[in-house]
Design a protein around this motif. Sequence first.
Motif, PDB file in Angstrom:
ATOM      1  N   THR A  28       0.858  -1.187   0.000  1.00 16.51           N
ATOM      2  CA  THR A  28       0.000   0.000   0.000  1.00 16.51           C
ATOM      3  C   THR A  28       0.895   1.238   0.000  1.00 16.51           C
ATOM      4  N   PRO A  29       1.352   1.668  -1.159  1.00 16.98           N
ATOM      5  CA  PRO A  29       2.297   2.787  -1.212  1.00 16.98           C
ATOM      6  C   PRO A  29       1.677   4.122  -0.811  1.00 16.98           C
ATOM      7  N   SER A  30       2.516   5.025  -0.358  1.00 11.72           N
ATOM      8  CA  SER A  30       2.052   6.340   0.090  1.00 11.72           C
ATOM      9  C   SER A  30       1.436   7.153  -1.044  1.00 11.72           C
ATOM     10  N   VAL A  31       1.718   6.821  -2.284  1.00 12.81           N
ATOM     11  CA  VAL A  31       1.153   7.554  -3.417  1.00 12.81           C
ATOM     12  C   VAL A  31      -0.376   7.477  -3.419  1.00 12.81           C
ATOM     13  N   LEU A  32      -0.950   6.506  -2.748  1.00  8.90           N
ATOM     14  CA  LEU A  32      -2.396   6.355  -2.686  1.00  8.90           C
ATOM     15  C   LEU A  32      -3.079   7.346  -1.752  1.00  8.90           C
ATOM     16  N   PHE A  33      -2.292   8.110  -0.993  1.00  9.12           N
ATOM     17  CA  PHE A  33      -2.838   8.993   0.029  1.00  9.12           C
ATOM     18  C   PHE A  33      -2.463  10.450  -0.223  1.00  9.12           C
ATOM     19  N   ASP A  34      -3.331  11.350   0.220  1.00  8.93           N
ATOM     20  CA  ASP A  34      -3.050  12.781   0.120  1.00  8.93           C
ATOM     21  C   ASP A  34      -2.094  13.242   1.214  1.00  8.93           C
ATOM     22  N   ALA A  35      -2.114  12.571   2.345  1.00  8.81           N
ATOM     23  CA  ALA A  35      -1.281  12.920   3.497  1.00  8.81           C
ATOM     24  C   ALA A  35      -1.057  11.656   4.321  1.00  8.81           C
ATOM     25  N   VAL A  36      -0.056  11.718   5.207  1.00  7.95           N
ATOM     26  CA  VAL A  36       0.316  10.544   6.000  1.00  7.95           C
ATOM     27  C   VAL A  36       0.537  10.962   7.444  1.00  7.95           C
ATOM     28  N   ALA A  37      -0.049  10.221   8.376  1.00  9.17           N
ATOM     29  CA  ALA A  37       0.226  10.400   9.800  1.00  9.17           C
ATOM     30  C   ALA A  37       0.965   9.157  10.278  1.00  9.17           C
ATOM     31  N   ILE A  38       2.088   9.365  10.939  1.00 13.71           N
ATOM     32  CA  ILE A  38       2.881   8.249  11.445  1.00 13.71           C
ATOM     33  C   ILE A  38       2.875   8.323  12.960  1.00 13.71           C
ATOM     34  N   GLY A  84      14.927  14.896   6.835  1.00 11.18           N
ATOM     35  CA  GLY A  84      15.020  16.050   7.717  1.00 11.18           C
ATOM     36  C   GLY A  84      13.682  16.749   7.887  1.00 11.18           C
ATOM     37  N   GLN A  85      13.664  17.720   8.765  1.00 10.91           N
ATOM     38  CA  GLN A  85      12.451  18.505   9.030  1.00 10.91           C
ATOM     39  C   GLN A  85      12.238  19.514   7.906  1.00 10.91           C
ATOM     40  N   ASP A  86      10.984  19.693   7.486  1.00 13.48           N
ATOM     41  CA  ASP A  86      10.645  20.763   6.556  1.00 13.48           C
ATOM     42  C   ASP A  86       9.196  21.188   6.786  1.00 13.48           C
ATOM     43  N   ALA A  87       8.697  22.094   5.969  1.00 13.87           N
ATOM     44  CA  ALA A  87       7.362  22.662   6.174  1.00 13.87           C
ATOM     45  C   ALA A  87       6.246  21.635   6.070  1.00 13.87           C
ATOM     46  N   GLY A  88       6.464  20.553   5.388  1.00 12.09           N
ATOM     47  CA  GLY A  88       5.434  19.529   5.222  1.00 12.09           C
ATOM     48  C   GLY A  88       5.365  18.531   6.350  1.00 12.09           C
ATOM     49  N   ILE A  89       6.270  18.638   7.310  1.00 13.27           N
ATOM     50  CA  ILE A  89       6.314  17.699   8.438  1.00 13.27           C
ATOM     51  C   ILE A  89       5.898  18.456   9.690  1.00 13.27           C
ATOM     52  N   MET A  90       4.865  17.948  10.366  1.00 10.58           N
ATOM     53  CA  MET A  90       4.359  18.646  11.547  1.00 10.58           C
ATOM     54  C   MET A  90       4.031  17.697  12.678  1.00 10.58           C
ATOM     55  N   ASP A  91       3.832  18.251  13.847  1.00  9.68           N
ATOM     56  CA  ASP A  91       3.504  17.484  15.036  1.00  9.68           C
ATOM     57  C   ASP A  91       2.096  16.907  14.906  1.00  9.68           C
ATOM     58  N   SER A  92       1.937  15.664  15.304  1.00  7.80           N
ATOM     59  CA  SER A  92       0.637  14.999  15.183  1.00  7.80           C
ATOM     60  C   SER A  92      -0.428  15.624  16.081  1.00  7.80           C
ATOM     61  N   ASN A  93      -0.041  16.408  17.068  1.00 13.29           N
ATOM     62  CA  ASN A  93      -1.010  17.065  17.946  1.00 13.29           C
ATOM     63  C   ASN A  93      -1.673  18.279  17.300  1.00 13.29           C
ATOM     64  N   ASP A  94      -1.104  18.760  16.196  1.00 14.79           N
ATOM     65  CA  ASP A  94      -1.658  19.935  15.524  1.00 14.79           C
ATOM     66  C   ASP A  94      -2.523  19.487  14.343  1.00 14.79           C
ATOM     67  N   LYS A  95      -3.691  18.928  14.651  1.00  9.97           N
ATOM     68  CA  LYS A  95      -4.540  18.347  13.605  1.00  9.97           C
ATOM     69  C   LYS A  95      -5.034  19.386  12.601  1.00  9.97           C
ATOM     70  N   ASP A  96      -5.291  20.604  13.048  1.00 12.11           N
ATOM     71  CA  ASP A  96      -5.774  21.637  12.124  1.00 12.11           C
ATOM     72  C   ASP A  96      -4.711  21.973  11.071  1.00 12.11           C
ATOM     73  N   ALA A  97      -3.466  22.098  11.499  1.00  5.90           N
ATOM     74  CA  ALA A  97      -2.372  22.368  10.551  1.00  5.90           C
ATOM     75  C   ALA A  97      -2.193  21.194   9.590  1.00  5.90           C
ATOM     76  N   PHE A  98      -2.331  19.980  10.105  1.00  2.00           N
ATOM     77  CA  PHE A  98      -2.182  18.790   9.265  1.00  2.00           C
ATOM     78  C   PHE A  98      -3.280  18.745   8.203  1.00  2.00           C
ATOM     79  N   ILE A  99      -4.505  18.998   8.594  1.00  2.00           N
ATOM     80  CA  ILE A  99      -5.616  18.980   7.636  1.00  2.00           C
ATOM     81  C   ILE A  99      -5.427  20.064   6.578  1.00  2.00           C
ATOM     82  N   ALA A 100      -5.011  21.245   7.001  1.00  2.00           N
ATOM     83  CA  ALA A 100      -4.760  22.326   6.037  1.00  2.00           C
ATOM     84  C   ALA A 100      -3.622  21.954   5.089  1.00  2.00           C
TER      85      ALA A 100
END
Length: 112
Positions: A28-38, A84-100
């Motif tokens: 199930t490759p990540s290409v199938l998803f718009d975003a990923v939570a780990i 490494g860290q970049d703008a597309g990687i965020m803390d899982s506790n910030d669900k609003d930022a992740f959804i945006a």
Amino acid sequence: MKIVVPKVGGTKLADGSMLVANGQLAATPSVLFDAVAIILSDEGAKALSMDGATIGFVQDAFGRLKAMALDKGGQALLKIANIGQDAGIMDSNDKDAFIAAAKTPMGSGQVC
């Protein structure tokens, strides 16, 4: 939302219950998803760091500019995957930022 785990069928949670999965990392490759939570325990991150399908999944998600929400275990896994860290990687506790962020390609990874 889809749950993707290392083995077909699901995964055992800390409380002993089973989490039913929708897919297996190797198929199930990540290409199938718009975003990923780990979301991983420290032990889970260590175990999955030895799995090529897992490392490939996270590297591909980064390379395809997926928004990625990570907890402490997810951060450890990305470090092992040499991401490494970049703008597309965020803390899982910030669900609003992740959804945006999931609404548009993110990060500095290269499109594959």
